[in-house]
Design an enzyme around this catalytic site. Structure first.
Site, mmCIF file in Angstrom:
data_model
loop_
_atom_site.group_PDB
_atom_site.id
_atom_site.type_symbol
_atom_site.label_atom_id
_atom_site.label_comp_id
_atom_site.label_asym_id
_atom_site.label_seq_id
_atom_site.Cartn_x
_atom_site.Cartn_y
_atom_site.Cartn_z
ATOM 1 C CG ASP A 144 -1.807 1.082 1.429
ATOM 2 O OD1 ASP A 144 -2.986 1.064 0.934
ATOM 3 O OD2 ASP A 144 -1.219 2.235 1.670
ATOM 4 C CE1 TYR A 150 0.249 7.482 3.066
ATOM 5 C CE2 TYR A 150 0.655 5.207 2.250
ATOM 6 C CZ TYR A 150 -0.038 6.210 3.042
ATOM 7 O OH TYR A 150 -1.200 5.710 3.354
ATOM 8 C CG HIS A 158 -5.033 9.568 0.593
ATOM 9 N ND1 HIS A 158 -3.671 9.602 0.564
ATOM 10 C CD2 HIS A 158 -5.378 9.018 1.934
ATOM 11 C CE1 HIS A 158 -3.159 8.915 1.519
ATOM 12 N NE2 HIS A 158 -4.115 8.683 2.521
ATOM 13 C CD GLN A 216 -6.204 2.117 3.035
ATOM 14 O OE1 GLN A 216 -5.646 3.207 3.350
ATOM 15 N NE2 GLN A 216 -5.840 1.457 2.003
ATOM 16 C CD1 TRP A 245 -7.569 4.326 6.840
ATOM 17 C CD2 TRP A 245 -6.560 5.111 8.707
ATOM 18 N NE1 TRP A 245 -8.106 5.314 7.327
ATOM 19 C CE2 TRP A 245 -7.520 5.819 8.291
ATOM 20 C CE3 TRP A 245 -5.656 5.218 9.754
ATOM 21 C CZ2 TRP A 245 -7.865 7.007 9.226
ATOM 22 C CZ3 TRP A 245 -5.973 6.213 10.641
ATOM 23 C CH2 TRP A 245 -7.083 7.143 10.451
ATOM 24 N N PRO A 286 -4.573 -0.045 12.096
ATOM 25 C CG PRO A 286 -3.408 -2.208 11.048
ATOM 26 C CD PRO A 286 -3.612 -0.631 11.040
ATOM 27 N NE ARG A 295 5.667 -5.787 15.768
ATOM 28 C CZ ARG A 295 5.293 -4.518 16.384
ATOM 29 N NH1 ARG A 295 5.947 -3.940 17.097
ATOM 30 N NH2 ARG A 295 4.027 -4.111 16.057
#
Length: 268
Positions: free
Chosen positions: A43, A48, A106, A156, A182, A184, A233
């Site tokens: 994603d 970004y 977005h 999203q 998004w 989470p 992670r």
């Protein structure tokens, strides 16, 4: 990998890799690490500033392009019909990919319906495999749904154990749209990894609180896009498919739901 599926044989990986705040070589390396760990959704977004790096990692990977689902998002500098048409070409050019699997508007900008109309045209031209939106509450979603020729494949939104939005998940699915999460892990708004309910359930499954938080959403058929720059992670977050939460455990986690956004979104 497991998938959420909906109309027109559309399916989306239940866990993807978020790239917000990843830049340069670190972004390339993290996306490579994610792909090697088994992620098949990456994603990104114009906002970004890392589309080029994401595209490079995907192009240079050892995996066939058809195996990798790439999401991009168009933000406020392109908030008009004409600018969004140009933004689609920008996304393709910047990533260096022949097509994108999903492009989202977005945020619910004033011109979001016009922006979505431009995405519909790009979808009909085959530049995008699917189109959708982000951060639309039910009122704004219904407004778009009534005017659109193509119902959004994905919405999203903020979704986590403290704001699971399960009724909205079902409403979207009834109308042919998948809710994707998004934040989470709440992006630091809650000490989610120290949450006693998650820690207790994690202990019984020999998992971590993070994995339980993600599994709760995934088991509700809500795709998630956690982000990490740490290889351990990254691999931990995708290790969700060798256990199942019981109905009692799912109900316990649902008691954490506070019923409101932690970010100020979705006010009617």
């Amino acid at each position: 990998m497991e998938y959420a599926e909906i109309r027109e044989s559309f399916r989306i990986p239940l866990i993807g890799f978020g790239t917000w705040d990843l830049r340069g070589g670190q972004c390339v390396n993290c996306v490579r690490e994610a792909l090697d760990a088994g992620y098949r959704l990456i994603d990104t977004a114009i906002m970004y500033g890392n589309e080029k790096e994401v595209g490079r990692a995907v192009r240079e990977s050892n995996y066939d392009r058809s195996e990798i689902f790439v999401t991009d998002k168009i933000n406020s500098p392109y908030a008009s019909y004409e600018k969004t048409k140009k933004a689609v070409d920008h996304c393709l050019e910047t990533t260096g990919l022949d097509y994108l699997d999903l492009i989202l508007v977005h945020e619910p900008y004033q011109a979001y319906c016009d922006m979505y109309r431009a995405l519909e045209e790009a979808y009909s031209e085959g530049k995008i495999r699917a189109i959708g939106v982000s951060n639309l509450n039910r009122r704004l979603y219904d407004r778009l749904r009534k005017s659109a020729d193509t119902i959004p494949f994905v919405n999203q939104v903020e979704c986590h154990v403290y704001y699971s939005q399960l009724p909205y998940v079902e409403y979207l699915r009834e109308n042919g749209t998948i809710m994707q999460s998004w934040a989470p892990f709440t992006e630091g708004r809650r000490r989610i990894f120290d949450e006693p309910v998650l820690k207790e359930i994690a202990y019984s499954h020999q998992k971590t609180s993070a994995q339980i938080a993600l599994k709760y959403l995934v088991q509700n058929q809500i795709p998630v896009i956690p982000k990490s720059s740490k290889p351990a992670r990254i691999r931990e977050n995708i290790d969700l498919f060798d256990f199942t939460l019981s109905e009692e455990e799912m109900n316990r986690i649902q008691t954490l739901n506070e019923g409101h956004s932690l970010f100020g979104w979705y006010e009617e």
